[in-house]
Scaffold this active site. Structure first.
Site, PDB file in Angstrom:
ATOM      1  N   ARG A  71       0.628  -1.119  -0.050  1.00  0.00           N
ATOM      2  CA  ARG A  71       0.020   0.160  -0.218  1.00  0.00           C
ATOM      3  C   ARG A  71       0.762   1.108  -0.003  1.00  0.00           C
ATOM      4  NH1 ARG A  71      -1.806   0.619   4.372  1.00  0.00           N
ATOM      5  NH2 ARG A  71      -1.191  -1.068   5.673  1.00  0.00           N
ATOM      6  N   TYR A 199      -1.143  -3.794  -6.938  1.00  0.00           N
ATOM      7  CA  TYR A 199      -0.803  -4.590  -5.641  1.00  0.00           C
ATOM      8  C   TYR A 199      -2.375  -4.300  -4.999  1.00  0.00           C
ATOM      9  CZ  TYR A 199      -0.177  -5.409  -0.708  1.00  0.00           C
ATOM     10  OH  TYR A 199      -0.428  -6.039   0.361  1.00  0.00           O
ATOM     11  N   GLY A 201      -3.798  -4.271  -1.565  1.00  0.00           N
ATOM     12  CA  GLY A 201      -4.575  -3.161  -0.728  1.00  0.00           C
ATOM     13  C   GLY A 201      -4.765  -1.984  -1.629  1.00  0.00           C
ATOM     14  N   LYS A 208      -9.534  -2.469   1.659  1.00  0.00           N
ATOM     15  CA  LYS A 208      -9.276  -1.270   2.373  1.00  0.00           C
ATOM     16  C   LYS A 208     -10.031  -0.072   2.238  1.00  0.00           C
ATOM     17  CE  LYS A 208      -7.094  -3.711   5.128  1.00  0.00           C
ATOM     18  NZ  LYS A 208      -5.687  -4.167   5.486  1.00  0.00           N
ATOM     19  N   HIS A 228     -10.599  -2.616  11.648  1.00  0.00           N
ATOM     20  CA  HIS A 228      -9.497  -3.290  11.034  1.00  0.00           C
ATOM     21  C   HIS A 228      -9.177  -4.447  11.955  1.00  0.00           C
ATOM     22  CE1 HIS A 228      -5.045  -3.539   9.549  1.00  0.00           C
ATOM     23  NE2 HIS A 228      -5.760  -4.355   8.815  1.00  0.00           N
ATOM     24  N   SER A 250      -1.319  -3.544  10.181  1.00  0.00           N
ATOM     25  CA  SER A 250      -1.034  -4.432   9.117  1.00  0.00           C
ATOM     26  C   SER A 250       0.247  -5.405   9.717  1.00  0.00           C
ATOM     27  CB  SER A 250      -0.778  -3.710   7.818  1.00  0.00           C
ATOM     28  OG  SER A 250      -1.849  -3.017   7.636  1.00  0.00           O
ATOM     29  N   CYS A 252       0.595  -7.548  11.744  1.00  0.00           N
ATOM     30  CA  CYS A 252       1.172  -7.687  13.303  1.00  0.00           C
ATOM     31  C   CYS A 252       0.328  -8.827  13.899  1.00  0.00           C
ATOM     32  CB  CYS A 252       0.748  -6.326  14.030  1.00  0.00           C
ATOM     33  SG  CYS A 252       1.879  -5.066  13.431  1.00  0.00           S
ATOM     34  N   GLY A 253      -0.239  -9.642  13.118  1.00  0.00           N
ATOM     35  CA  GLY A 253      -0.799 -11.003  13.637  1.00  0.00           C
ATOM     36  C   GLY A 253      -2.136 -11.412  13.651  1.00  0.00           C
ATOM     37  N   LYS A 254      -2.722 -10.646  13.103  1.00  0.00           N
ATOM     38  CA  LYS A 254      -4.263 -10.822  12.913  1.00  0.00           C
ATOM     39  C   LYS A 254      -4.690 -12.197  12.280  1.00  0.00           C
ATOM     40  CE  LYS A 254      -5.537  -7.096  10.612  1.00  0.00           C
ATOM     41  NZ  LYS A 254      -4.274  -6.565  10.763  1.00  0.00           N
ATOM     42  N   ASP A 279      -9.239  -9.842   8.701  1.00  0.00           N
ATOM     43  CA  ASP A 279      -8.799  -8.548   8.574  1.00  0.00           C
ATOM     44  C   ASP A 279      -9.716  -7.366   8.850  1.00  0.00           C
ATOM     45  OD1 ASP A 279      -6.573  -7.308   7.617  1.00  0.00           O
ATOM     46  OD2 ASP A 279      -7.711  -6.449   5.975  1.00  0.00           O
ATOM     47  N   ARG A 371       1.936 -11.927  -0.565  1.00  0.00           N
ATOM     48  CA  ARG A 371       0.872 -12.622  -0.110  1.00  0.00           C
ATOM     49  C   ARG A 371       0.026 -13.675  -0.744  1.00  0.00           C
ATOM     50  NH1 ARG A 371      -1.462  -8.852   3.832  1.00  0.00           N
ATOM     51  NH2 ARG A 371       0.071  -7.559   4.394  1.00  0.00           N
ATOM     52  N   GLY A 496       0.155 -19.928  18.796  1.00  0.00           N
ATOM     53  CA  GLY A 496      -0.766 -20.776  19.617  1.00  0.00           C
ATOM     54  C   GLY A 496      -0.812 -20.609  21.092  1.00  0.00           C
TER      55      GLY A 496
HETATM   56  P1  GTP Z   1      -2.375  -7.976   7.464  1.00  0.00           P
HETATM   57  O1  GTP Z   1      -2.793  -8.735   6.575  1.00  0.00           O
HETATM   58  O2  GTP Z   1      -1.274  -6.892   6.914  1.00  0.00           O
HETATM   59  O3  GTP Z   1      -3.293  -7.091   8.155  1.00  0.00           O
HETATM   60  O4  GTP Z   1      -1.323  -8.504   8.593  1.00  0.00           O
HETATM   61  P2  GTP Z   1      -1.947  -9.480  10.034  1.00  0.00           P
HETATM   62  O5  GTP Z   1      -2.164  -8.558  11.342  1.00  0.00           O
HETATM   63  O6  GTP Z   1      -2.978 -10.260   9.703  1.00  0.00           O
HETATM   64  O7  GTP Z   1      -0.734 -10.103  10.401  1.00  0.00           O
HETATM   65  P3  GTP Z   1       0.036 -11.672  10.262  1.00  0.00           P
HETATM   66  O8  GTP Z   1      -0.824 -12.460  11.049  1.00  0.00           O
HETATM   67  O9  GTP Z   1      -0.049 -11.944   8.692  1.00  0.00           O
HETATM   68  O10 GTP Z   1       1.343 -11.699  10.823  1.00  0.00           O
HETATM   69  C1  GTP Z   1       2.277 -10.867  10.320  1.00  0.00           C
HETATM   70  C2  GTP Z   1       3.683 -11.185  10.933  1.00  0.00           C
HETATM   71  O11 GTP Z   1       3.683 -11.158  12.192  1.00  0.00           O
HETATM   72  C3  GTP Z   1       4.224 -12.817  10.328  1.00  0.00           C
HETATM   73  O12 GTP Z   1       5.253 -12.713   9.818  1.00  0.00           O
HETATM   74  C4  GTP Z   1       4.036 -13.717  11.553  1.00  0.00           C
HETATM   75  O13 GTP Z   1       4.833 -14.626  11.689  1.00  0.00           O
HETATM   76  C5  GTP Z   1       4.207 -12.652  12.689  1.00  0.00           C
HETATM   77  N1  GTP Z   1       3.400 -12.986  13.960  1.00  0.00           N
HETATM   78  C6  GTP Z   1       1.996 -13.160  14.210  1.00  0.00           C
HETATM   79  N2  GTP Z   1       1.734 -13.458  15.157  1.00  0.00           N
HETATM   80  C7  GTP Z   1       2.950 -13.628  16.217  1.00  0.00           C
HETATM   81  C8  GTP Z   1       3.360 -13.836  17.220  1.00  0.00           C
HETATM   82  O14 GTP Z   1       2.284 -14.137  18.422  1.00  0.00           O
HETATM   83  N3  GTP Z   1       4.469 -13.536  17.885  1.00  0.00           N
HETATM   84  C9  GTP Z   1       5.464 -13.158  17.000  1.00  0.00           C
HETATM   85  N4  GTP Z   1       6.776 -13.041  17.548  1.00  0.00           N
HETATM   86  N5  GTP Z   1       5.281 -12.796  15.696  1.00  0.00           N
HETATM   87  C10 GTP Z   1       3.851 -13.132  15.131  1.00  0.00           C
HETATM   88  C1  SPV Z   2      -2.945  -4.640   5.165  1.00  0.00           C
HETATM   89  O1  SPV Z   2      -2.142  -4.082   4.777  1.00  0.00           O
HETATM   90  O2  SPV Z   2      -3.220  -4.197   6.629  1.00  0.00           O
HETATM   91  C2  SPV Z   2      -3.602  -5.699   4.475  1.00  0.00           C
HETATM   92  C3  SPV Z   2      -3.036  -6.091   3.054  1.00  0.00           C
HETATM   93  O3  SPV Z   2      -4.280  -6.566   5.044  1.00  0.00           O
HETATM   94  S1  SPV Z   2      -3.930  -4.959   2.091  1.00  0.00           S
HETATM   95  O4  SPV Z   2      -4.800  -5.377   1.523  1.00  0.00           O
HETATM   96  O5  SPV Z   2      -2.822  -4.780   1.116  1.00  0.00           O
HETATM   97  O6  SPV Z   2      -3.985  -3.639   2.865  1.00  0.00           O
HETATM   98 MN    MN Z   3      -4.752  -5.670   7.382  1.00  0.00          MN
END
Ligand code: GTP
Ligand code: SPV
Ligand code: MN
Length: 594
Positions: A71, A199, A201, A208, A228, A250, A252-254, A279, A371, A496
């Site tokens: 984005r 791309y 997003g 978004k 979000h 984004s 950060c682990g969703k 998301d 992705r 987990g």
């Molecule tokens: P968007 O799709 O961008 O909105 O991202 P998201 O918030 O869904 O994040 P996603 O779950 O894909 O995690 C992104 C990164 O964070 C990955 O590299 C994961 O490995 C890492 N991650 C997720 N959960 C954890 C956790 O509990 N601990 C740590 N250390 N890293 C984590």
């Molecule tokens: C984010 O960046 O928070 C995503 C991927 O979930 S995107 O669709 O590119 O915004």
């Molecule tokens: Mn997102």
């Protein structure tokens, strides 16, 4: 053939096609045959590559342009009538100027190309939560992704009927020129214009652009919320399910939290986590007065790197069929790879740029923001009721960010208004999901900084006002899986094991456990987080134990006072738009520390 006789839709398409002058217009009904034909056509032009159909049936591969991998927040604008309506955290452009400027870019941009018309529903078709959009695009990749991420086709047009309540989305790849790339939202006009990007997003306009930027504005006007947030269900051994939402910035682990598998000690007793969304959540006050949530999407557009059979098996299994992979490593056998998938990087593969890749080179093979686009129905732990048009009732709302210090593993707000404060002071280190520097701490209220379609001060007030309308409002928490030790290693095992924190959260919702009262809110007593069966060694350091847990539960005055300074600076930008409730929560925070 047009799928509707709706005059407002047809007139608008006519106007847009006069501007972009496509050679032809094709309506997307989402039928198997149509999608298969488009896949074939896109393979012929090289827009997508067919993957190994034995190992990955229905899966395809795509590379974006090298300058177009995330984005672009600096080129994303809220085109509201006045700058104040967009607020201090959004880029603003005058709508008249924005239309004029972008019309020049869109002029003739589809010449020699086909314009695809995608009618789509965000939310189960016909659900009281659902909203309809149309995306016009010259990209088959966009059509194929939208067909996974949203509900597409005739039923959408039938549901719309002759209504003018639909979001008008226009996308053209143009020449993927970075200097002319614009992501323009016109909340007052239900309109989105996106040009010169391919791309996710920036171009899957249902995601978004609509489901957050436009929808957050609609929610403000219509008394609901677009956030979000992931949505998950926690089932206990008695078979009772409690639902929570969680907002993390984004990457950060969703997705990871939404699909997590609890530790063995829990699964063996019958605990289970169900995914409803990874998301975005749309939230409304239900007939019973509680807060209910629906996932407006139908697929996952998830971060590939780091996804593996240990960290997130459910995500990986979701990508085994009908999935599009973008900017990952392409192996000679027509399968894919990315950093963190396993310990065997391929030696004869192509990297995300399409060049032969040597894993020993030190260069990454997959882009950090590569992705997968996978249908939600593929997910082994998708909740049976994930498409319930009524949604699910929410017990807890969890905020969280990536903070090396300051934020403890988990804490609970004192009440709804204080919870809104906790969301408003969220901060997180930036990630590869948006272009720009990675790892810089920035304030990201409710994980909505890049996604709020109006003045964030009004948005906070809307949160406070919603609290007054909800009976039995969800309890509000904040988590941080990312505390680092002095050597820069993650102290908490995460993934987990985060279930241990979810368990404490649910117990708090049911008044089953005490907590320590601290200046920032309620923090767990270390004994109350179950560490049974947890076997984790902090990299290069000691085993994780209750003392390590105590460390990541600490609330350090010194760090918090630094944060207070940064919050005051941030809040100052909002002038009179800053709700009094937040002002007084900040005063209380300072007082509590002194
Ligand atoms: P968007 O799709 O961008 O909105 O991202 P998201 O918030 O869904 O994040 P996603 O779950 O894909 O995690 C992104 C990164 O964070 C990955 O590299 C994961 O490995 C890492 N991650 C997720 N959960 C954890 C956790 O509990 N601990 C740590 N250390 N890293 C984590
Ligand atoms: C984010 O960046 O928070 C995503 C991927 O979930 S995107 O669709 O590119 O915004
Ligand atoms: Mn997102």
């Amino acid at each position: 053939m047009a799928l509707t006789t709706n005059k407002a839709v047809l007139d608008w398409i006519d106007e847009m096609s006069k501007m972009t002058t496509p050679d032809k217009i094709v309506w997307i009904d989402g039928s198997k045959k149509q999608i298969a034909d488009l896949e074939k056509e896109a393979c012929l032009t090289g827009e997508i590559i067919e993957l190994n159909q034995e190992k990955l049936p229905g899966c395809y591969y795509h590379r974006t342009a090298v300058n177009d991998v995330a984005r672009v927040e600096h080129r994303t604008f809220i085109c509201a009538p006045s700058k104040e309506e967009a607020g201090p955290t959004n880029n603003w452009m005058d709508p008249k100027e924005a239309y004029k400027m972008a019309s020049e870019i869109f002029k003739g941009s589809m010449k020699g190309r086909t314009m695809y018309v995608i009618p789509y529903s965000m939310g189960p078709v016909g659900s009281p939560f659902a909203k309809i959009g149309f995306e016009l695009t010259d990209s088959i990749y966009v059509v194929l992704n939208m067909n996974i991420m949203t509900r597409v086709g005739q039923a959408v047009c039938d549901t719309l009927g002759n209504s003018t309540d639909f979001v008008r989305g226009l996308h053209s790849k143009c020449d993927i020129d970075e200097e002319k790339r614009y992501i323009l939202q016109f909340p007052q006009d239900n309109t989105i214009w996106s040009c010169n990007s391919g791309y996710g997003g920036n171009v899957l306009l249902g995601k978004k652009c609509f489901a957050l930027r436009i929808a957050s504005y609609q929610g403000w006007k219509e008394s609901w919320m677009a956030e979000h947030m992931l949505i998950l269900g926690i089932e206990n051994p008695k078979g009772e399910v409690k639902y929570v939402t969680a907002a993390f910035p984004s990457a950060c682990g969703k997705t990871n939290l939404a699909m997590m598998i609890p530790p063995e000690g829990y699964t063996s007793k019958g605990y289970k986590v169900w995914t409803l969304g990874d998301d975005i959540a749309w939230l409304r006050v239900g007939p019973d007065g509680r807060l209910w949530a629906v996932n407006p999407e139908a697929g996952f557009f998830g971060v590939a790197p780091g996804t593996n059979m240990k960290s997130n098996p459910n995500a990986l299994l979701s990508t085994e069929k009908g999935t599009i992979f973008t900017n990952v490593v392409l192996k000679p056998d027509g399968t894919v790879w990315w950093e963190g998938l396993d310990k065997n990087p391929p030696t004869d593969a192509l990297d995300w740029k399409g060049n032969p890749w040597d894993p020993a080179s030190g260069q990454k093979g997959a882009h950090p923001n590569s992705r997968f686009t996978a249908p939600a129905k593929n997910c082994p732990c998708i909740a049976k009721n994930w498409e319930d048009p009524a949604g699910v009732p929410i017990s807890a709302i969890i905020f969280g960010g990536r903070r090396a210090k300051t934020a403890p593993l988990v804490y609970q707000s004192r009440d709804w208004d204080h919870g809104v404060f906790v969301g408003s002071i969220m901060a997180s280190e930036t990630t590869a999901a948006a272009s720009g520097a990675v790892g810089v701490v920035r304030r990201d209220p409710m994980a909505m900084l890049p996604f709020c379609g109006y003045n964030m001060g009004d948005y906070w007030q809307h949160w406070i006002d919603m609290g007054k309308e909800i009976k039995n409002a969800p309890k509000i928490f904040n988590v941080n899986w990312f505390r680092l030790n002095e050597n820069g290693k993650f102290m908490w095992p995460g993934y987990g094991e985060n279930f241990r924190v979810l368990e404490w959260i649910i117990k708090r919702c049911e008044d089953q456990v005490d907590a320590n009262v601290t200046p920032i809110g309620f923090v767990p007593k270390a004994e109350d987080i179950n560490l049974e069966g947890l076997d984790y060694t902090i990299e290069g350091d000691r085993k994780f134990d209750i003392d390590a847990l105590r460390e990541i539960l600490t609330v350090e005055k010194e760090y918090w006072m630094e944060d207070v300074k940064s919050i005051e600076e941030f809040y100052a930008k909002f002038g009179d738009k800053l709700p009094n409730e937040l002002k007084s929560s900040l005063e209380t925070l300072k007082k509590n520390f002194n």
